[in-house]
Design a protein around this motif. Structure first.
Motif, mmCIF file in Angstrom:
data_model
loop_
_atom_site.group_PDB
_atom_site.id
_atom_site.type_symbol
_atom_site.label_atom_id
_atom_site.label_comp_id
_atom_site.label_asym_id
_atom_site.label_seq_id
_atom_site.Cartn_x
_atom_site.Cartn_y
_atom_site.Cartn_z
ATOM 1 N N GLY A 153 -10.971 -11.345 51.707
ATOM 2 C CA GLY A 153 -11.972 -10.478 51.114
ATOM 3 C C GLY A 153 -11.544 -9.927 49.773
ATOM 4 N N ALA A 154 -10.230 -9.805 49.561
ATOM 5 C CA ALA A 154 -9.714 -9.284 48.297
ATOM 6 C C ALA A 154 -9.737 -10.373 47.227
ATOM 7 C CB ALA A 154 -8.291 -8.773 48.486
ATOM 8 N N SER A 155 -9.678 -9.942 45.976
ATOM 9 C CA SER A 155 -9.678 -10.897 44.867
ATOM 10 C C SER A 155 -8.818 -10.347 43.737
ATOM 11 C CB SER A 155 -11.099 -11.137 44.351
ATOM 12 O OG SER A 155 -11.090 -11.888 43.157
ATOM 13 N N ILE A 156 -7.838 -11.136 43.305
ATOM 14 C CA ILE A 156 -6.967 -10.678 42.216
ATOM 15 C C ILE A 156 -7.752 -10.490 40.927
ATOM 16 C CG2 ILE A 156 -6.294 -13.000 41.455
ATOM 17 C CD1 ILE A 156 -3.476 -11.872 40.989
ATOM 18 N N ARG A 157 -8.860 -11.219 40.771
ATOM 19 C CA ARG A 157 -9.633 -11.110 39.529
ATOM 20 C C ARG A 157 -10.242 -9.712 39.390
ATOM 21 N NH1 ARG A 157 -12.474 -15.415 38.647
ATOM 22 N NH2 ARG A 157 -11.542 -16.516 40.385
ATOM 23 N N LEU A 158 -10.500 -9.011 40.503
ATOM 24 C CA LEU A 158 -11.005 -7.649 40.398
ATOM 25 C C LEU A 158 -10.047 -6.790 39.587
ATOM 26 C CD1 LEU A 158 -12.725 -5.176 41.103
ATOM 27 C CD2 LEU A 158 -11.488 -5.045 43.288
ATOM 28 N N PHE A 159 -8.765 -6.881 39.902
ATOM 29 C CA PHE A 159 -7.775 -6.062 39.200
ATOM 30 C C PHE A 159 -7.523 -6.579 37.789
ATOM 31 C CE2 PHE A 159 -7.097 -5.788 43.758
ATOM 32 C CZ PHE A 159 -7.162 -4.422 43.961
ATOM 33 N N GLU A 160 -7.679 -7.893 37.601
ATOM 34 C CA GLU A 160 -7.539 -8.459 36.256
ATOM 35 C C GLU A 160 -8.624 -7.928 35.327
ATOM 36 O OE1 GLU A 160 -5.470 -12.819 37.131
ATOM 37 O OE2 GLU A 160 -7.661 -12.653 37.042
ATOM 38 N N VAL A 161 -9.875 -7.975 35.783
ATOM 39 C CA VAL A 161 -10.967 -7.561 34.896
ATOM 40 C C VAL A 161 -10.968 -6.045 34.690
ATOM 41 C CG1 VAL A 161 -12.338 -9.577 35.479
ATOM 42 C CG2 VAL A 161 -12.695 -7.447 36.758
ATOM 43 N N MET A 162 -10.528 -5.287 35.700
ATOM 44 C CA MET A 162 -10.378 -3.845 35.494
ATOM 45 C C MET A 162 -9.343 -3.576 34.407
ATOM 46 S SD MET A 162 -10.459 -2.329 39.393
ATOM 47 C CE MET A 162 -10.032 -0.659 38.849
ATOM 48 N N LYS A 163 -8.234 -4.298 34.481
ATOM 49 C CA LYS A 163 -7.184 -4.134 33.480
ATOM 50 C C LYS A 163 -7.693 -4.495 32.092
ATOM 51 C CE LYS A 163 -2.351 -5.474 32.664
ATOM 52 N NZ LYS A 163 -1.200 -6.255 33.201
ATOM 53 N N MET A 164 -8.539 -5.512 32.012
ATOM 54 C CA MET A 164 -9.067 -5.951 30.733
ATOM 55 C C MET A 164 -10.143 -5.013 30.195
ATOM 56 S SD MET A 164 -9.307 -10.019 31.652
ATOM 57 C CE MET A 164 -10.043 -10.503 30.097
ATOM 58 N N GLY A 165 -10.820 -4.308 31.086
ATOM 59 C CA GLY A 165 -11.893 -3.420 30.666
ATOM 60 C C GLY A 165 -13.267 -4.055 30.758
ATOM 61 N N VAL A 166 -13.475 -4.852 31.826
ATOM 62 C CA VAL A 166 -14.767 -5.487 32.073
ATOM 63 C C VAL A 166 -15.319 -4.936 33.389
ATOM 64 C CG1 VAL A 166 -15.990 -7.668 32.453
ATOM 65 C CG2 VAL A 166 -14.040 -7.578 30.882
ATOM 66 N N ALA A 167 -16.604 -4.659 33.424
ATOM 67 C CA ALA A 167 -17.226 -4.113 34.625
ATOM 68 C C ALA A 167 -17.232 -5.161 35.735
ATOM 69 C CB ALA A 167 -18.650 -3.665 34.323
ATOM 70 N N PRO A 168 -16.609 -4.874 36.891
ATOM 71 C CA PRO A 168 -16.557 -5.855 37.979
ATOM 72 C C PRO A 168 -17.785 -5.785 38.876
ATOM 73 C CG PRO A 168 -15.206 -3.956 38.538
ATOM 74 C CD PRO A 168 -15.783 -3.682 37.170
ATOM 75 N N VAL A 169 -18.115 -6.934 39.463
ATOM 76 C CA VAL A 169 -19.171 -7.020 40.464
ATOM 77 C C VAL A 169 -18.520 -7.510 41.755
ATOM 78 C CG1 VAL A 169 -21.386 -8.054 41.087
ATOM 79 C CG2 VAL A 169 -20.860 -7.567 38.678
ATOM 80 N N ILE A 170 -18.418 -6.639 42.730
ATOM 81 C CA ILE A 170 -17.691 -6.928 43.960
ATOM 82 C C ILE A 170 -18.665 -7.452 44.999
ATOM 83 C CG2 ILE A 170 -16.232 -5.958 45.778
ATOM 84 C CD1 ILE A 170 -15.443 -3.769 43.721
ATOM 85 N N ILE A 171 -18.405 -8.677 45.490
ATOM 86 C CA ILE A 171 -19.258 -9.290 46.509
ATOM 87 C C ILE A 171 -18.350 -9.677 47.680
ATOM 88 C CG2 ILE A 171 -21.099 -10.957 46.932
ATOM 89 C CD1 ILE A 171 -21.205 -11.457 43.898
ATOM 90 N N SER A 172 -18.152 -8.757 48.594
ATOM 91 C CA SER A 172 -17.222 -8.964 49.707
ATOM 92 C C SER A 172 -17.479 -7.887 50.759
ATOM 93 C CB SER A 172 -15.774 -8.908 49.209
ATOM 94 O OG SER A 172 -14.856 -9.184 50.240
ATOM 95 N N ASP A 173 -18.334 -8.202 51.722
ATOM 96 C CA ASP A 173 -18.810 -7.185 52.657
ATOM 97 C C ASP A 173 -17.704 -6.588 53.522
ATOM 98 O OD1 ASP A 173 -21.280 -7.714 51.632
ATOM 99 O OD2 ASP A 173 -22.091 -8.672 53.439
ATOM 100 N N ASP A 174 -16.757 -7.409 53.971
ATOM 101 C CA ASP A 174 -15.767 -6.949 54.945
ATOM 102 C C ASP A 174 -14.567 -6.248 54.315
ATOM 103 O OD1 ASP A 174 -17.191 -7.808 57.119
ATOM 104 O OD2 ASP A 174 -16.215 -9.765 57.232
ATOM 105 N N TRP A 175 -14.320 -6.510 53.039
ATOM 106 C CA TRP A 175 -13.137 -5.935 52.396
ATOM 107 C C TRP A 175 -13.292 -4.429 52.232
ATOM 108 C CZ3 TRP A 175 -11.802 -4.894 46.824
ATOM 109 C CH2 TRP A 175 -10.421 -4.713 46.656
ATOM 110 N N ILE A 176 -12.230 -3.688 52.479
ATOM 111 C CA ILE A 176 -12.227 -2.237 52.316
ATOM 112 C C ILE A 176 -11.610 -1.905 50.960
ATOM 113 C CG2 ILE A 176 -11.303 -0.066 53.204
ATOM 114 C CD1 ILE A 176 -11.416 -1.270 55.986
ATOM 115 N N LEU A 177 -12.363 -1.234 50.131
ATOM 116 C CA LEU A 177 -11.900 -0.913 48.783
ATOM 117 C C LEU A 177 -10.690 0.019 48.820
ATOM 118 C CD1 LEU A 177 -15.369 -0.222 47.130
ATOM 119 C CD2 LEU A 177 -13.886 -2.169 46.645
ATOM 120 N N PRO A 178 -9.751 -0.146 47.902
ATOM 121 C CA PRO A 178 -8.627 0.792 47.814
ATOM 122 C C PRO A 178 -9.112 2.215 47.537
ATOM 123 C CG PRO A 178 -8.191 -1.186 46.511
ATOM 124 C CD PRO A 178 -9.626 -1.244 46.920
ATOM 125 N N ARG A 179 -8.416 3.168 48.113
ATOM 126 C CA ARG A 179 -8.778 4.560 47.900
ATOM 127 C C ARG A 179 -8.312 5.028 46.516
ATOM 128 N NH1 ARG A 179 -8.159 7.853 53.588
ATOM 129 N NH2 ARG A 179 -9.083 6.248 54.938
#
Length: 330
Positions: free
Chosen positions: A198-224
């Motif tokens: 459910g996790a994706s390394i690209r989420l953290f990559e695009v956050m680091k770059m400064g791009v708005a992420p679109v998360i499509i993963s129903d079962d994954w629990i987002l980090p607090r």
């Protein structure tokens, strides 16, 4: 607090060493010690490979399970011990035992070297794509995404399975990794659909770059920690066909969202803060865990047998276990 770092693997210590590097980059408000007995917390990493179940279950440093925690980024978490699991998901029972982490323990060779060159700048870059995704067909959701047709001509979705695998570490991947970053930089939104986990390394990559992420993963629990709704669009998997309409509602906000995504990354997931973040999450587990960890640890052999029998572990067993290694479970 006094922290003892150790590897749960008999033949692999990369993540153990990486955790020590992250501690050196941190505020160092926590100190490292040389013995598990004198530590307030024991962190076990390197939770992977064909023998990790046995290595973890027999680890001599786990004397008091209540102060021992796993830090793992594997695709399918095995909940033998409480801790930080990057692929934490809603299917794991007794969620008070777990928190979700990032991919800071990944080998440096796997990380895209060009992401750092775009850090924090991408939200203000010229945009040529409404949204984009370049990745492998590692889940049915991604296959659906590749087959889907957008009504817009400023959308880029490409299947890279045939020519790119980050884990193979080929030198000829560098031009492709650079192109990937150029595409992300030129996108208002970056899709982050679930893959093998459910996790994706690209989420953290695009956050680091400064791009708005679109998360499509129903079962994954987002980090607090981060205020996800301020900078990320969370799309239900069943709503993939309405993706264009959903993102058009936030299109005018993409610059502010990209900026806030980068700020959230710097606050919670940058290497300089990640060690302290992990410790904070572990302390939160200690405060809120309802059932003593000693009970789960006493049932670890039963937990292994149960999970190995589940459908999601059939591939794992076939890949990593022969009859001799599997016999240790019984």
């Amino acid at each position: 607090m006094k922290i003892f770092l150790t590897s749960a693997s008999s033949d692999k210590v990369y993540q153990h060493e990486r955790l020590r590097e992250l501690w050196m980059l941190s505020s160092q408000k926590h100190s490292l010690c040389q013995q598990a007995e004198e530590a307030d917390l024991v962190l076990l990493s390197d939770i992977s490979g064909p023998n990790w179940f046995e290595d973890l279950r027999k680890n001599e440093n786990i004397i008091d399970p209540s102060k021992c925690f796993v830090v793992a980024d594997g695709d399918i978490p095995m909940p033998l011990l409480h801790g930080i699991y990057t692929s934490n998901n809603k299917r794991l029972k007794f969620q008070s035992r777990f928190r979700t982490g990032a991919y800071n323990l990944f080998p440096k060779e796997v990380h895209n070297p060009f992401v750092a060159q775009c850090t924090g700048k991408s939200y203000s870059s010229p945009k040529f794509f409404f949204y984009s995704f370049v990745g492998q067909d590692s889940s049915p959701l991604r296959l659906q995404l590749f087959q889907r047709k957008s009504s817009r001509n400023d959308v880029l979705v490409a299947n890279s399975t045939s020519y790119f695998n980050a884990h193979s570490r080929k030198e000829d991947h560098l031009p492709q990794q650079q192109k990937y970053c150029e595409i992300m930089t030129a996108s208002k939104f970056a899709l982050c659909p679930k893959g093998t986990s459910g996790a994706s390394i690209r989420l953290f990559e695009v956050m680091k770059m400064g791009v708005a992420p679109v998360i499509i993963s129903d079962d994954w629990i987002l980090p607090r920690g981060p205020k996800w709704d301020e900078f990320a669009v969370i799309v239900k998997e069943k709503d993939l066909d309405q993706l264009d309409e959903i993102l058009e509602q936030r299109e005018k906000d993409y610059v502010d969202m990209g900026k806030k995504a980068h700020e959230a990354y710097q606050t919670f997931f940058a290497d300089e803060v990640y060690f302290d973040y992990v410790i904070d999450q572990i302390l939160d587990i200690q405060q809120h865990q309802k059932i003593p960890e000693r009970l789960f640890w006493s049932l670890r052999n039963m937990i292994v047998r149960y999970w190995m029998q589940q459908r999601q572990w059939r591939f794992f067993k076939k890949k990593f276990y022969d009859s001799q290694s599997a016999s240790i479970l019984y």
